[in-house]
Design a protein around this motif. Sequence first.
Motif, PDB file in Angstrom:
ATOM      1  N   UNK A  63       0.813  -1.212   0.000  1.00  0.00           N
ATOM      2  CA  UNK A  63       0.000   0.000   0.000  1.00  0.00           C
ATOM      3  C   UNK A  63       0.844   1.258   0.000  1.00  0.00           C
ATOM      4  N   UNK A  64       1.888   1.254   0.796  1.00  0.00           N
ATOM      5  CA  UNK A  64       2.778   2.429   0.829  1.00  0.00           C
ATOM      6  C   UNK A  64       3.481   2.645  -0.507  1.00  0.00           C
ATOM      7  N   UNK A  65       3.973   1.567  -1.106  1.00  0.00           N
ATOM      8  CA  UNK A  65       4.663   1.690  -2.402  1.00  0.00           C
ATOM      9  C   UNK A  65       3.691   2.153  -3.486  1.00  0.00           C
ATOM     10  N   UNK A  66       2.479   1.595  -3.484  1.00  0.00           N
ATOM     11  CA  UNK A  66       1.475   2.013  -4.469  1.00  0.00           C
ATOM     12  C   UNK A  66       1.066   3.466  -4.265  1.00  0.00           C
ATOM     13  N   UNK A  67       0.958   3.881  -3.016  1.00  0.00           N
ATOM     14  CA  UNK A  67       0.600   5.274  -2.736  1.00  0.00           C
ATOM     15  C   UNK A  67       1.692   6.205  -3.253  1.00  0.00           C
ATOM     16  N   UNK A  68       2.944   5.869  -2.979  1.00  0.00           N
ATOM     17  CA  UNK A  68       4.054   6.688  -3.483  1.00  0.00           C
ATOM     18  C   UNK A  68       4.034   6.744  -5.010  1.00  0.00           C
ATOM     19  N   UNK A  69       3.812   5.602  -5.619  1.00  0.00           N
ATOM     20  CA  UNK A  69       3.770   5.519  -7.071  1.00  0.00           C
ATOM     21  C   UNK A  69       2.592   6.322  -7.622  1.00  0.00           C
ATOM     22  N   UNK A  70       1.427   6.153  -7.023  1.00  0.00           N
ATOM     23  CA  UNK A  70       0.232   6.858  -7.473  1.00  0.00           C
ATOM     24  C   UNK A  70       0.338   8.362  -7.318  1.00  0.00           C
ATOM     25  N   UNK A  71       0.961   8.792  -6.218  1.00  0.00           N
ATOM     26  CA  UNK A  71       1.146  10.226  -6.010  1.00  0.00           C
ATOM     27  C   UNK A  71       2.134  10.788  -7.024  1.00  0.00           C
ATOM     28  N   UNK A  72       3.177  10.058  -7.266  1.00  0.00           N
ATOM     29  CA  UNK A  72       4.202  10.527  -8.201  1.00  0.00           C
ATOM     30  C   UNK A  72       3.669  10.577  -9.629  1.00  0.00           C
ATOM     31  N   UNK A  73       2.886   9.580 -10.004  1.00  0.00           N
ATOM     32  CA  UNK A  73       2.351   9.517 -11.366  1.00  0.00           C
ATOM     33  C   UNK A  73       1.009  10.230 -11.520  1.00  0.00           C
ATOM     34  N   UNK A  74       0.394  10.566 -10.366  1.00  0.00           N
ATOM     35  CA  UNK A  74      -0.946  11.153 -10.378  1.00  0.00           C
ATOM     36  C   UNK A  74      -1.946  10.183 -11.025  1.00  0.00           C
ATOM     37  N   UNK A  75      -1.913   8.919 -10.549  1.00  0.00           N
ATOM     38  CA  UNK A  75      -2.783   7.880 -11.109  1.00  0.00           C
ATOM     39  C   UNK A  75      -3.749   7.364 -10.057  1.00  0.00           C
ATOM     40  N   UNK A  76      -5.011   7.530 -10.362  1.00  0.00           N
ATOM     41  CA  UNK A  76      -6.089   7.112  -9.455  1.00  0.00           C
ATOM     42  C   UNK A  76      -6.048   5.610  -9.166  1.00  0.00           C
ATOM     43  N   UNK A  77      -5.848   4.781 -10.180  1.00  0.00           N
ATOM     44  CA  UNK A  77      -5.886   3.327  -9.997  1.00  0.00           C
ATOM     45  C   UNK A  77      -4.856   2.864  -8.969  1.00  0.00           C
ATOM     46  N   UNK A  78      -3.674   3.449  -9.000  1.00  0.00           N
ATOM     47  CA  UNK A  78      -2.634   3.053  -8.047  1.00  0.00           C
ATOM     48  C   UNK A  78      -2.988   3.512  -6.634  1.00  0.00           C
ATOM     49  N   UNK A  79      -3.545   4.711  -6.518  1.00  0.00           N
ATOM     50  CA  UNK A  79      -3.957   5.203  -5.201  1.00  0.00           C
ATOM     51  C   UNK A  79      -5.114   4.371  -4.648  1.00  0.00           C
ATOM     52  N   UNK A  80      -6.045   3.987  -5.507  1.00  0.00           N
ATOM     53  CA  UNK A  80      -7.153   3.142  -5.054  1.00  0.00           C
ATOM     54  C   UNK A  80      -6.654   1.768  -4.619  1.00  0.00           C
ATOM     55  N   UNK A  81      -5.694   1.219  -5.358  1.00  0.00           N
ATOM     56  CA  UNK A  81      -5.103  -0.072  -4.984  1.00  0.00           C
ATOM     57  C   UNK A  81      -4.349   0.059  -3.655  1.00  0.00           C
ATOM     58  N   UNK A  82      -3.697   1.192  -3.447  1.00  0.00           N
ATOM     59  CA  UNK A  82      -2.997   1.444  -2.180  1.00  0.00           C
ATOM     60  C   UNK A  82      -3.987   1.457  -1.032  1.00  0.00           C
ATOM     61  N   UNK A  83      -5.104   2.123  -1.234  1.00  0.00           N
ATOM     62  CA  UNK A  83      -6.135   2.208  -0.206  1.00  0.00           C
ATOM     63  C   UNK A  83      -6.693   0.822   0.123  1.00  0.00           C
ATOM     64  N   UNK A  84      -6.927   0.027  -0.902  1.00  0.00           N
ATOM     65  CA  UNK A  84      -7.432  -1.324  -0.701  1.00  0.00           C
ATOM     66  C   UNK A  84      -6.430  -2.183   0.083  1.00  0.00           C
ATOM     67  N   UNK A  85      -5.156  -2.071  -0.260  1.00  0.00           N
ATOM     68  CA  UNK A  85      -4.124  -2.839   0.444  1.00  0.00           C
ATOM     69  C   UNK A  85      -4.061  -2.424   1.915  1.00  0.00           C
ATOM     70  N   UNK A  86      -4.105  -1.118   2.161  1.00  0.00           N
ATOM     71  CA  UNK A  86      -4.053  -0.622   3.545  1.00  0.00           C
ATOM     72  C   UNK A  86      -5.248  -1.111   4.354  1.00  0.00           C
TER      73      UNK A  86
END
Length: 123
Positions: A63-86
Amino acid sequence: REDVPLDWASTQMNLGNALSTLGERESGTERLEQAVDAYRAALEESTRERVPLQWAMTQNNLGNALADLGERRQKRAELEAALMAMKGAVDVYLNEALQTHHERYFKERIEEIEASLAELDRK
């Protein structure tokens, strides 16, 4: 031996941790992508049914890695996956293992990811 897959999963998790740390320090996304891949590989053996706390720890790291990736890329899917993992990690840590000392961390981290998602909505 039955523990070999779990040893492999632990190695994948450690690899993911190293890659994630490197990825946080770099401006690109390659190391974070590799970290996500390593965590997902670890989850193939470290299932919730087999080793719930190891699974939750891996989900948290994913979740932390996906959140970092999603924030850096500005990608909703990665942030949503981060939230689900958390949220999966929270369920095990707080509801199954009763490790309530992690409650504040997860609450704050989930709020940060939700704020990143809200920020994307404003753009």
